[in-house]
Design a protein around this motif. Sequence first.
Motif, PDB file in Angstrom:
ATOM      1  N   MET A   1      -4.380  -3.033 -28.367  1.00 23.83           N
ATOM      2  CA  MET A   1      -3.404  -2.410 -28.746  1.00 23.83           C
ATOM      3  C   MET A   1      -2.535  -2.977 -27.637  1.00 23.83           C
ATOM      4  N   PRO A   2      -1.850  -3.455 -27.517  1.00 25.63           N
ATOM      5  CA  PRO A   2      -0.637  -3.059 -26.110  1.00 25.63           C
ATOM      6  C   PRO A   2       0.001  -1.710 -26.072  1.00 25.63           C
ATOM      7  N   THR A   3      -0.189  -1.189 -24.824  1.00 22.97           N
ATOM      8  CA  THR A   3       0.495  -0.293 -24.720  1.00 22.97           C
ATOM      9  C   THR A   3       2.274  -0.567 -24.677  1.00 22.97           C
ATOM     10  N   HIS A   4       2.481   0.911 -24.477  1.00 20.98           N
ATOM     11  CA  HIS A   4       3.812   1.276 -25.174  1.00 20.98           C
ATOM     12  C   HIS A   4       4.903   0.248 -24.075  1.00 20.98           C
ATOM     13  N   PRO A   5       5.418  -0.367 -23.846  1.00 21.57           N
ATOM     14  CA  PRO A   5       6.749  -1.419 -23.401  1.00 21.57           C
ATOM     15  C   PRO A   5       7.027   0.146 -22.113  1.00 21.57           C
ATOM     16  N   GLN A   6       8.122   1.136 -22.792  1.00 24.27           N
ATOM     17  CA  GLN A   6       8.400   2.257 -21.343  1.00 24.27           C
ATOM     18  C   GLN A   6       7.333   2.797 -20.647  1.00 24.27           C
ATOM     19  N   THR A   7       6.003   2.141 -20.842  1.00 23.86           N
ATOM     20  CA  THR A   7       5.257   3.108 -20.145  1.00 23.86           C
ATOM     21  C   THR A   7       5.163   2.246 -18.602  1.00 23.86           C
ATOM     22  N   ARG A   8       5.496   3.726 -17.650  1.00 24.52           N
ATOM     23  CA  ARG A   8       5.346   3.336 -15.963  1.00 24.52           C
ATOM     24  C   ARG A   8       4.096   4.204 -15.668  1.00 24.52           C
ATOM     25  N   ILE A   9       3.875   3.539 -14.460  1.00 24.88           N
ATOM     26  CA  ILE A   9       3.073   4.208 -13.325  1.00 24.88           C
ATOM     27  C   ILE A   9       3.798   4.910 -13.074  1.00 24.88           C
ATOM     28  N   GLY A  10       3.164   6.471 -13.124  1.00 24.06           N
ATOM     29  CA  GLY A  10       3.456   7.315 -12.351  1.00 24.06           C
ATOM     30  C   GLY A  10       3.070   7.937  -9.956  1.00 24.06           C
ATOM     31  N   HIS A  11       2.752   8.382 -10.195  1.00 25.83           N
ATOM     32  CA  HIS A  11       3.157   8.853  -8.653  1.00 25.83           C
ATOM     33  C   HIS A  11       1.401   8.688  -8.458  1.00 25.83           C
ATOM     34  N   VAL A  12       1.521   8.306  -7.306  1.00 20.56           N
ATOM     35  CA  VAL A  12       0.065   7.558  -6.584  1.00 20.56           C
ATOM     36  C   VAL A  12      -0.585   9.932  -5.600  1.00 20.56           C
ATOM     37  N   HIS A  13      -1.677   8.934  -5.501  1.00 23.70           N
ATOM     38  CA  HIS A  13      -2.307  10.296  -4.578  1.00 23.70           C
ATOM     39  C   HIS A  13      -2.839   9.954  -3.852  1.00 23.70           C
ATOM     40  N   LEU A  14      -2.620  10.083  -3.012  1.00 23.89           N
ATOM     41  CA  LEU A  14      -3.668   9.696  -1.513  1.00 23.89           C
ATOM     42  C   LEU A  14      -4.632  10.580  -0.546  1.00 23.89           C
ATOM     43  N   LYS A  15      -5.617   9.828  -0.304  1.00 24.17           N
ATOM     44  CA  LYS A  15      -7.103  10.547   0.585  1.00 24.17           C
ATOM     45  C   LYS A  15      -6.447  10.471   1.516  1.00 24.17           C
ATOM     46  N   VAL A  16      -5.916  11.228   3.076  1.00 26.99           N
ATOM     47  CA  VAL A  16      -5.099  11.423   4.128  1.00 26.99           C
ATOM     48  C   VAL A  16      -6.557  11.591   5.327  1.00 26.99           C
ATOM     49  N   SER A  17      -6.239  11.604   6.763  1.00 30.76           N
ATOM     50  CA  SER A  17      -7.169  11.961   7.336  1.00 30.76           C
ATOM     51  C   SER A  17      -6.567  13.866   7.876  1.00 30.76           C
ATOM     52  N   ASN A  18      -4.999  13.228   8.481  1.00 30.87           N
ATOM     53  CA  ASN A  18      -4.001  14.530   8.801  1.00 30.87           C
ATOM     54  C   ASN A  18      -3.012  14.696   7.900  1.00 30.87           C
ATOM     55  N   LEU A  19      -2.804  15.457   7.679  1.00 32.54           N
ATOM     56  CA  LEU A  19      -1.703  16.286   6.331  1.00 32.54           C
ATOM     57  C   LEU A  19      -0.550  15.830   7.515  1.00 32.54           C
ATOM     58  N   GLU A  20      -0.951  16.410   7.996  1.00 37.21           N
ATOM     59  CA  GLU A  20       0.880  16.549   8.960  1.00 37.21           C
ATOM     60  C   GLU A  20       1.152  15.561   9.312  1.00 37.21           C
ATOM     61  N   ARG A  21       0.521  14.326  10.273  1.00 39.31           N
ATOM     62  CA  ARG A  21       0.490  13.315  10.235  1.00 39.31           C
ATOM     63  C   ARG A  21       1.414  13.055   9.140  1.00 39.31           C
ATOM     64  N   SER A  22       0.543  12.357   7.880  1.00 39.88           N
ATOM     65  CA  SER A  22       1.117  11.885   6.641  1.00 39.88           C
ATOM     66  C   SER A  22       2.267  12.438   6.034  1.00 39.88           C
ATOM     67  N   ILE A  23       2.372  13.439   6.255  1.00 34.31           N
ATOM     68  CA  ILE A  23       3.542  13.984   5.342  1.00 34.31           C
ATOM     69  C   ILE A  23       4.740  13.267   6.292  1.00 34.31           C
ATOM     70  N   ALA A  24       4.699  14.119   7.433  1.00 31.17           N
ATOM     71  CA  ALA A  24       5.614  12.989   9.020  1.00 31.17           C
ATOM     72  C   ALA A  24       6.124  11.569   8.388  1.00 31.17           C
ATOM     73  N   PHE A  25       4.953  10.858   8.235  1.00 36.72           N
ATOM     74  CA  PHE A  25       5.557   9.436   7.956  1.00 36.72           C
ATOM     75  C   PHE A  25       5.938   9.223   6.708  1.00 36.72           C
ATOM     76  N   TYR A  26       6.418  10.032   5.692  1.00 31.13           N
ATOM     77  CA  TYR A  26       6.345   9.592   3.918  1.00 31.13           C
ATOM     78  C   TYR A  26       8.001  10.693   4.085  1.00 31.13           C
ATOM     79  N   ARG A  27       7.983  11.739   4.798  1.00 31.53           N
ATOM     80  CA  ARG A  27       9.029  12.410   5.066  1.00 31.53           C
ATOM     81  C   ARG A  27      10.400  11.868   6.050  1.00 31.53           C
ATOM     82  N   ASP A  28       9.716  11.076   7.001  1.00 27.20           N
ATOM     83  CA  ASP A  28      10.713  10.759   7.939  1.00 27.20           C
ATOM     84  C   ASP A  28      10.898   9.451   8.139  1.00 27.20           C
ATOM     85  N   ILE A  29       9.715   8.990   7.580  1.00 24.85           N
ATOM     86  CA  ILE A  29      10.165   6.678   7.594  1.00 24.85           C
ATOM     87  C   ILE A  29       9.920   6.752   6.244  1.00 24.85           C
ATOM     88  N   MET A  30       9.061   6.973   6.032  1.00 26.51           N
ATOM     89  CA  MET A  30       9.383   6.872   4.121  1.00 26.51           C
ATOM     90  C   MET A  30      10.766   6.594   3.452  1.00 26.51           C
TER      91      MET A  30
END
Length: 158
Positions: A1-30
Amino acid sequence: MPTHPQTRIGHVHLKVSNLERSIAFYRDIMGLEVTQMYGDQAAFLGAGGYHHHIGLNTWESAGGPRPPRGTTGLYHTAFLYPDRPALARALKRALDAGVELEGAADHGVSEAIYFSDPDGNGIEIYRDRAPEDWPRDAQGNLTMSNARLDLNALLAEA
């Protein structure tokens, strides 16, 4: 049975090595906003008031190395922008921050730019063309391409 056509991929959760550095990247650059911190080991960031599009954590990865090339894992997370000027502004913000581009392509259905976050997680920023403008063959099948994207023309719209 196919997935409902309004199904969307939601969020992504990433393992990172340095939380503050990653927050800065996703906040300030993205351009995402921190919506919640989970102690000093996890953060959630979103756009437009959404609870989160990206989760970042160091639960199993604090101080860890980048994964080596040629191994399995997430290829990239794609950020869809609503139009060409918004994509141009996102590209300009990344370039102004010194992000090294890894590729750019006009896929016919979309225009996309590729780079990585500080932990080597792939990022795609893109905008879709209207479905009626998607390239199709005589039978109506999509004929996506991998043509060169003119970044200077795109940046002119920033």
